[in-house]
Motif scaffolding. Structure first.
Motif, PDB file in Angstrom:
ATOM      1  N   LYS A  20       0.826  -1.213   0.000  1.00  0.00           N
ATOM      2  CA  LYS A  20       0.000   0.000   0.000  1.00  0.00           C
ATOM      3  C   LYS A  20       0.859   1.261   0.000  1.00  0.00           C
ATOM      4  O   LYS A  20       0.539   2.231  -0.682  1.00  0.00           O
ATOM      5  CB  LYS A  20      -0.934  -0.009   1.207  1.00  0.00           C
ATOM      6  N   VAL A  23       1.935   1.950  -3.430  1.00  0.00           N
ATOM      7  CA  VAL A  23       0.823   2.428  -4.246  1.00  0.00           C
ATOM      8  C   VAL A  23       0.490   3.887  -3.924  1.00  0.00           C
ATOM      9  O   VAL A  23       0.276   4.703  -4.825  1.00  0.00           O
ATOM     10  CB  VAL A  23      -0.401   1.515  -4.030  1.00  0.00           C
ATOM     11  N   VAL A  33      -1.975   3.063 -10.745  1.00  0.00           N
ATOM     12  CA  VAL A  33      -1.532   2.058  -9.772  1.00  0.00           C
ATOM     13  C   VAL A  33      -2.597   0.990  -9.551  1.00  0.00           C
ATOM     14  O   VAL A  33      -3.789   1.199  -9.804  1.00  0.00           O
ATOM     15  CB  VAL A  33      -1.247   2.695  -8.389  1.00  0.00           C
ATOM     16  N   SER A  34      -2.159  -0.147  -9.071  1.00  0.00           N
ATOM     17  CA  SER A  34      -3.099  -1.153  -8.577  1.00  0.00           C
ATOM     18  C   SER A  34      -2.416  -1.975  -7.502  1.00  0.00           C
ATOM     19  O   SER A  34      -1.186  -2.074  -7.459  1.00  0.00           O
ATOM     20  CB  SER A  34      -3.577  -2.057  -9.708  1.00  0.00           C
ATOM     21  N   TRP A  35      -3.246  -2.546  -6.659  1.00  0.00           N
ATOM     22  CA  TRP A  35      -2.779  -3.347  -5.520  1.00  0.00           C
ATOM     23  C   TRP A  35      -3.703  -4.526  -5.420  1.00  0.00           C
ATOM     24  O   TRP A  35      -4.920  -4.363  -5.473  1.00  0.00           O
ATOM     25  CB  TRP A  35      -2.839  -2.476  -4.269  1.00  0.00           C
ATOM     26  N   MET A  36      -3.173  -5.692  -5.322  1.00  0.00           N
ATOM     27  CA  MET A  36      -4.012  -6.882  -5.348  1.00  0.00           C
ATOM     28  C   MET A  36      -3.484  -7.899  -4.351  1.00  0.00           C
ATOM     29  O   MET A  36      -2.349  -8.357  -4.470  1.00  0.00           O
ATOM     30  CB  MET A  36      -3.954  -7.448  -6.780  1.00  0.00           C
ATOM     31  N   PRO A  37      -4.288  -8.253  -3.358  1.00  0.00           N
ATOM     32  CA  PRO A  37      -3.828  -9.196  -2.338  1.00  0.00           C
ATOM     33  C   PRO A  37      -4.033 -10.635  -2.790  1.00  0.00           C
ATOM     34  O   PRO A  37      -4.796 -10.906  -3.713  1.00  0.00           O
ATOM     35  CB  PRO A  37      -4.749  -8.897  -1.165  1.00  0.00           C
ATOM     36  N   TYR A  39      -4.460 -14.360  -0.603  1.00  0.00           N
ATOM     37  CA  TYR A  39      -4.396 -15.042   0.685  1.00  0.00           C
ATOM     38  C   TYR A  39      -4.513 -16.542   0.500  1.00  0.00           C
ATOM     39  O   TYR A  39      -5.119 -17.007  -0.450  1.00  0.00           O
ATOM     40  CB  TYR A  39      -5.572 -14.653   1.592  1.00  0.00           C
ATOM     41  N   VAL A  59      -3.532   0.394 -15.828  1.00  0.00           N
ATOM     42  CA  VAL A  59      -3.034  -0.910 -15.416  1.00  0.00           C
ATOM     43  C   VAL A  59      -3.903  -2.010 -16.015  1.00  0.00           C
ATOM     44  O   VAL A  59      -5.108  -2.015 -15.829  1.00  0.00           O
ATOM     45  CB  VAL A  59      -3.018  -1.048 -13.876  1.00  0.00           C
ATOM     46  N   SER A  61      -3.356  -6.095 -16.267  1.00  0.00           N
ATOM     47  CA  SER A  61      -3.470  -7.120 -15.236  1.00  0.00           C
ATOM     48  C   SER A  61      -2.828  -6.653 -13.948  1.00  0.00           C
ATOM     49  O   SER A  61      -1.646  -6.307 -13.919  1.00  0.00           O
ATOM     50  CB  SER A  61      -2.792  -8.410 -15.694  1.00  0.00           C
ATOM     51  N   PRO A  62      -3.576  -6.657 -12.873  1.00  0.00           N
ATOM     52  CA  PRO A  62      -3.000  -6.286 -11.582  1.00  0.00           C
ATOM     53  C   PRO A  62      -2.286  -7.464 -10.928  1.00  0.00           C
ATOM     54  O   PRO A  62      -1.723  -7.308  -9.857  1.00  0.00           O
ATOM     55  CB  PRO A  62      -4.232  -5.886 -10.775  1.00  0.00           C
ATOM     56  N   ILE A  63      -2.365  -8.614 -11.561  1.00  0.00           N
ATOM     57  CA  ILE A  63      -1.703  -9.781 -10.988  1.00  0.00           C
ATOM     58  C   ILE A  63      -0.323  -9.900 -11.597  1.00  0.00           C
ATOM     59  O   ILE A  63      -0.169  -9.964 -12.816  1.00  0.00           O
ATOM     60  CB  ILE A  63      -2.520 -11.057 -11.246  1.00  0.00           C
TER      61      ILE A  63
END
Ligand code: TPP
Ligand code: TPP
Ligand code: SF4
Ligand code: SF4
Ligand code: SF4
Ligand code: SF4
Lengths: 176, 67, 354, 255, 354, 255, 176, 67
Positions: A20, A23, A33-37, A39, A59, A61-63
């Motif tokens: 974060k 970002v 920007v992108s942020w991708m969790p 779990y 953006v 693909s955020p992966i």
């Protein structure tokens, strides 16, 4: 220009937070920007990671499958993400918890004893901040000033801890 | 020999055995396992009365008790 | 438009609904959409609405039926297995012609499957997972901002046509954080202004009956034909589609939802290599932008279509129905929670042009 | 030296994915040990729920079916009808059993199916991240009632509603043979819980009817407490609303 | 084959299942299929099986999951709204690859709709009413005898492929009385002989786990690909279709289920007038006999297809996908519980050949 | 001459489709009359079930919603949240409420929704042709238990299971304010039933919580009896299993 | 040859049974047959009817829209089904309960006071049997002998009532 | 005038009013309505005490009572 980054560690090590910060810094610098969790099935423990993209264009693909930079905070993350660093990319390794070495010659490998340094700075739980400092120095993506301003904003409501946080950051930033 | 055997990789360091031991023998150790948990240890195997309280409380079947 | 803030897709969607006048939310937890009910649980009361954590998805969709029938702007959200449980209720809502908004943050199936992104519920959503002939105005947003903007107007559209608006997202859209901005707050129209709504005030006057039972074919068939007419109207008025660099394209890559953003990267990268590719991305998947496909299928320059989905091939049927054998339609699919990468798309294109 | 306690052979060697100190693990052990002690190891089928125990099929060392959310009692009922002399148990959390699965548990109970249901009441949705459960206590915080569960407003409108007591509710039915509520807060109570579970299996094998053990459990992660504090909360707060005890026992009644 | 006896479709289907080895039935009342559970409630115990009147369709399908997982031959039946409620369970069963037989005596929808015959659940059944990518081996019988014969072998097929067999009927098939004959009784194979079945006997040996959860994409994707491979195999091996007077036909009328018998009358009557019509009637609707349509679409003599359904047009998509634009495909549909008459079909044919 | 009893204006002029002597019609009247007497005619919304009362929206002269089978309590809860000061009632049969809709009724009750539920218990599925209901009495015949309901076999295996007592079950919850069971067998009991229904609406308007009236009813058609014999069966057999009375009354408790 | 027949009346008047007798007769005669009921939403009361087809070829649609013969046992059925009799077809009207006349010239209209005749024969509830007798005589489809054998089979287990039943049948068969 | 008025088309001849009348005044008549039901009638309007018992029991609101 597009930077694709993965940060990975135990749940609870603050790896999502590092993402974060990067970002927020990207946004400060008017980037996309992108942020991708991501779990595992465990609520606690288990491995957590996040993909971060900072880019000049929208953006896609955020992966992040192949990363410009990877930060690994624990051992299982190293084996999982070492092969995913692009040639010429960088991996930051939390050497406090990871005793093995990265056996790749085509990338930059940086060892950061993040937990030890955090303890040194008086905040055992801020290894992630140390790592963030090291990241800004070694990988870039966002500038020093930008990073400081992100931390200032993030801890605006907790001035008490801000000082230690900045100390941790500096310790990471000035690693060597 | 050890009366209380700890399965080092199974323990999650939750401390329920610590609470359960009537002799207060169990304590969270300083070594962490591969999952990152600090593993429990028995401070005094001889003092253990083999009551199995610790093992019965352990959610992860990490303890084996002998007498 | 306010300043952009960084927000998780799920939360942004919830806020988008609130801005669009949503005041009632009924839902049940399920990954990967939990942030929607969690956000709504406190946020909707701030704006004077109400929230029930339903005992199940079944209860949730029937609460939507109740509140929508009572004239309120109502939202529910869930993910794949939850949507399966909602199919009876959706069919009821469609026959009763109640406006409302439904969200599916699709995860991988079938069964309990996994919690990673998937597009395996395309058929369920647009062909009819429930019983009988019905359709919903269905959007498949590709970015958080697009989702938020769709939500903002979804209630208006839903009330205009008296159809549910359906948002077909996936775990990626729900979990991603992106910068997003919001438009000013709309208020929920007073239920008393809705001429279909039960408000309890119509004893002896024109009573409002919210119903989906039409036991006599003499009534049930015309009722069905009315629905079909409405769906035709939606096709005329509400079809939305993004065409990207299609003008001179020889290869048209197509996909919906978040796959669209990945295709875009692939298109850019392929163009950079001098390969003439373009993208068609349906924004509404019902109504399906069939005309757009027909247009390019008839175009000399277009050599083939490549359909990319996170499933075993579902939208491809709608693509093929419109391409109607005029050009080959290739397929690239990932399953089980994998998200296709731009590199895979590029590779596939290189393979098919060989 | 002689081993006086070790891991049950009814448990596989797979490490669990449960959080540190979560009582799910203890409950698993009690079922495993009961089954072994009753000699049912080669005569038992388990049904796993959707919830944190969704992977229970990885942990119990016997044939297992993983049921859809809330439907374990229906799955277990049907298995029992096919294998009438095999011990069948379901293992379910409070979201699974008391929320989405309320109809299925009530009906398996009223039919009087010869199955054993172990109900893990931890007053929260664990797996999905701490949302309010039907059993969440008044005042307790959860991610869908961040200010604490409030049954109704001062004006009398419903806010979050009231918690439900499942053991008491099922005890109104004729089908159950045995219903008890236990807790896992200390070794003595753990032993008591095990006796209850074992008795439930005994009743089942004697075809006395439906058996149900409500296990007051903890979820340190979503209660935001340490495992030990969590057990204290069970002891001091939860059992006020969910008192321990036997709510039905047709064996006792018969005497 | 025994002597023909007059029996209601629903009861004959129930007896057909019993003869096919069915020993477990779980169901919930709903018109127009009530005679199935009613018949089963006493009949199945006569042959040593068991019956539960489930508390709901949801419970019923999950009981099927349980009993099928435990190795038994298991049937459930319902009608449209009930099928909508079963979608989650069906998706689970498909992913867990459990053999079982499911019946839908379709009524008119959407919503509570009506209780008269309809084919409005074609999409739900063959495209996927539930979440994720799955298919069932789906038959659409046109007469009671055909239904009974399908049921007789359904359990064998279901166990062979480890897929549910689905019988898509309608109120007409359920309520009609026709003469029917039955084959000799098959016994249910012992569950212990099924290598997937939970029987409680496998502690420490190879435990049987009935499951549909595959949380890691690394496992979930291959699992899905396996399913897809199986569906391909079904396409190769199990596709069934009736072709009637198609050889020299200029117009091919097509329809599934009970509509097929009505088309047959229309074809005979049109032939009597010298009009060259034929019929294609898919007996399996998944796998869909696409090759048959392709064959006639490519035939010079064929001028057009006329698809007849008791819905707003559902199978027509599969017809068009295979005709692929080579010939026009006209549509005749009745909705809301009306059953199309031979006269209407004849009229439509006269209209389209003008 | 002065009219002392006539058809309620809360009922439409539509003739009902109910069988001769079916008590559904009486129950309708009691709701209608209660609503009129409480001055709620222009402040009431009803929810119809799936069952013989599926057409109730044709008979009650007010805004109505027809709910999916079993889901009336969910529908009514949501309506009430939108119109917090309007009287909302649902009307449900035993198949609808006690079988498929068990989860919804328990949860509307435990939440304590300010709604009134009128539960028509006629121990059978009327509309679909006389199948066994969850409330069917032991020994009673139905089209899915043609030899009479038998809870379990002599060997202890379940056959048809046991009937469920809904009033007693819901009374274990905190959300309900008022729960009573009544019957419609004679004018005196009809008057008593009406008082109960009226009181339920009063509690609802005072926002005291969930209110529930279980009405012991008859189904002459599927019991294969005359309407009068059917009422005798209610009086002599049904209320043995389903005793009349008040199962919860927070007004009374408060005193 | 195909005979398409509708029989309609109140629920409880035994109209579905008339249909079944015709179908059994058709089976006896080696014909293809179908029987299809149609109910309203009422469990009791309301109108019930059935469509019967007896044919030389496989039965296509079992739902009779235009009928060769119609039997109506109550008033609402007359208005509903009178228009559905094919030109040249036959309608049998239970004149005991239906006081209106059928105003069509292009069909055969037969009035059968079925309830009255049944009462005469000592079985008030057997108006449907009287009607069945009239049907066999006026419409045919199955022969007299066939019909008798159907009744014999149907009442094989109730010999006590068989005599009255046959009496009712004869009364209808020998209407005039 | 009639104390008990019967709605001829509404009555289904169920007999509940017959059972309910304390004076035993109600009886099923010999005339059937359009739906085919034999409609109830009051045998003696004068004897009626206008107690409304019959009307309260009528499921079809077919009775109106005056006094
Ligand atoms: C139909 C359906 N709805 C929702 C979910 C999501 N879900 C998974 S676990 C869970 C809650 C489990 O809570 P609980 O039963 O209390 O068990 P715990 O995790 O606390 O042990 C939910 C709602 C699902 N998988 N399927
Ligand atoms: C989902 C669904 N399942 C089943 C049905 C069929 N159905 C209609 S009415 C009914 C039973 C009603 O019985 P009950 O609630 O006791 O009411 P009654 O008819 O006895 O008044 C059923 C099962 C349906 N319409 N929808
Ligand atoms: S989330 Fe809670 S219930 Fe789930 S494993 Fe962790 S502590 Fe246990
Ligand atoms: S079937 Fe029973 S419940 Fe339904 S209307 Fe008739 S008598 Fe009443
Ligand atoms: S009002 Fe009373 S006395 Fe008069 S007819 Fe009715 S029940 Fe009898
Ligand atoms: S109670 Fe009503 S319907 Fe019944 S006989 Fe009397 S008036 Fe007629």
């Amino acid at each position: 220009m597009e930077s694709r980054i993965v940060i990975s560690g135990f749940g609870g090590q603050g790896v999502l937070t590092i993402g974060k910060y990067i970002v927020y810094g990207g946004m400060n610098a008017q980037k996309e920007v992108s942020w991708m969790p991501s779990y595992g099935p465990e609520m606690r423990g288990g491995t957590a990671s996040c993909s971060v993209v900072v880019s000049d264009r929208q953006v896609g693909s955020p992966i992040v499958t192949m990363a410009d930079a990877v930060v690994v905070m624990n051992k299982p993350s190293l084996s999982k993400y070492l092969p995913k660093v692009k040639k010429g990319g960088t991996i930051l390794i939390n050497s406090s918890l990871i005793d093995t070495k990265a056996d790749r010659q085509d990338i930059n490998v940086v060892y950061v004893p993040a937990n030890d340094l955090a303890v040194e700075c008086g905040s055992a739980r801020s290894a992630n901040i140390v790592m963030f400092g090291a990241f800004v120095k070694k990988v870039g993506v966002i500038t020093y000033e930008n990073a400081i301003s992100v931390l200032n904003d993030s801890f605006a409501k907790k001035p008490a801890v801000l000082e230690t946080i900045l100390k941790c950051f500096e310790r990471g930033y000035n690693l060597d | 020999m050890e009366k209380v055997k700890v399965d080092f990789e199974a323990c999650k360091g939750c401390g329920l055995c610590v609470m359960a031991c009537p002799k207060k023998l169990m304590q969270i150790g300083s070594k962490s396992n591969n999952k990152g948990y600090f593993v429990v240890e028995c401070s005094d195997q001889n003092a253990c009365i083999s009551c199995t309280s610790c093992a019965r409380m352990c959610p992860d079947s990490a303890l084996e008790v002998s007498k | 438009m306010s300043k952009k803030i960084l927000m998780k897709g799920n939360e942004a969607i919830a806020e988008g609904a609130i801005r669009g006048g949503c005041r009632y939310f009924f839902g049940y937890p399920i990954t990967p959409q939990n942030e929607i009910p969690e956000y709504m649980s406190w946020r909707i009361r701030e704006v004077g609405g109400d929230y029930i954590q339903a005992e199940s998805e079944l209860a949730a969709i029937n609460m939507v039926y109740g509140a929508a029938g009572a004239g309120a702007r109502t939202l529910t959200s869930s993910s794949s297995p939850g949507l399966s449980l909602k199919q009876e209720g959706i069919s009821y809502i469609c026959m009763a012609e109640l406006p409302c908004v439904l969200v599916n943050m699709t995860r991988s199936g079938p069964g309990l499957g996994g919690i990673q992104p998937s597009q395996g519920d395309y058929f369920q959503t647009v062909k009819g997972g429930g019983h009988g002939d019905y359709k919903m105005l269905t959007y498949a947003p590709s970015t958080v901002q697009e989702a938020v903007d769709i939500l903002y107007d979804a209630f208006d559209k839903s009330e205009k046509y008296r159809v549910p608006v359906f948002i077909l997202g996936d775990g990626l859209l729900g979990q991603i954080m992106e910068p997003v901005s919001f438009k000013p707050m709309k208020e929920m129209p007073n239920p008393n202004t809705k001429d279909y709504a039960t408000t309890g005030k119509h004893h002896g006057k024109e009573r409002r009956i919210v119903n989906s039972l039409y036991i006599e074919p003499e009534i049930c068939e015309p009722k069905n034909l009315e629905l079909q007419k409405k769906y035709k109207l939606l096709e005329e008025k509400e079809t939305l589609c993004e065409e990207y660099l299609c003008d001179d394209a020889e290869i048209i890559i197509t996909g919906f939802g978040t796959v669209g953003r990945i295709i875009r990267t692939a298109v850019d990268d392929l163009r950079a290599r001098g390969i003439k590719v373009g993208m068609i991305r349906p924004i509404t998947i019902f109504p399906f932008p069939g005309e757009v496909y027909k247009k390019y299928a008839n175009k000399q320059s277009v050599k083939l279509f490549l359909d990319v989905e996170l499933n075993a091939g579902q939208m491809i049927e709608d693509v093929k129905l419109n391409v109607a054998g005029k050009k080959p339609v290739e397929f690239l699919g990932r399953l089980g929670g994998y998200v296709v990468s731009p590199e895979e798309i590029i590779e596939k294109v290189m393979e098919v042009i060989k | 030296m002689q081993t006086v306690y070790k891991k049950s052979e009814m448990l596989t060697s797979n490490p669990t994915h449960y959080c540190p100190g979560c009582t799910h693990g203890i409950a698993h052990k009690l079922i495993a040990e009961s089954v072994v002690e009753l000699g049912l190891m080669d005569n038992v089928i388990g049904v796993a729920p959707v919830g944190c125990a969704v992977f229970a099929y990885n942990y119990f060392n016997c044939d297992m079916q993983e049921a859809a959310h809330g439907r374990a009692p229906a799955v277990a009922s049907a298995i029992k009808r096919v294998h009438k002399d095999v011990a069948v148990f379901s293992y379910q959390g409070d979201g699974d059993l008391a929320s989405i699965g309320m109809a299925e548990i009530v009906h398996a109970a009223t039919r009087g199916e010869n199955i054993t249901v172990v109900f893990i009441n931890n007053a929260i949705y664990g797996m999905t991240g701490g949302q309010m459960a039907p059993t969440t206590l008044e005042g307790q915080k959860a991610t869908t009632c961040i200010y604490g569960r409030q049954p109704r407003s001062e004006e009398g409108d419903v806010v979050n509603g009231n918690p439900v007591r499942v053991a008491e509710l099922l005890a109104t039915l004729d089908g159950p043979a045995y219903i008890e509520r236990v807790m896992l807060t200390d070794p003595a109570n753990v032993m008591k819980a095990k006796r209850a579970i074992k008795k439930a299996f005994e009743y089942q094998m004697a075809k006395k009817g439906f058996t149900f053990i409500e296990v007051m459990s903890s979820c340190p992660t979503n209660w935001y407490t340490s495992p030990i504090d969590a057990l204290n909360i069970v002891k001091t707060q939860m059992i006020k609303k969910y008192p321990l005890g036997v709510f039905k026992d047709i064996g006792r009644e018969a005497k």
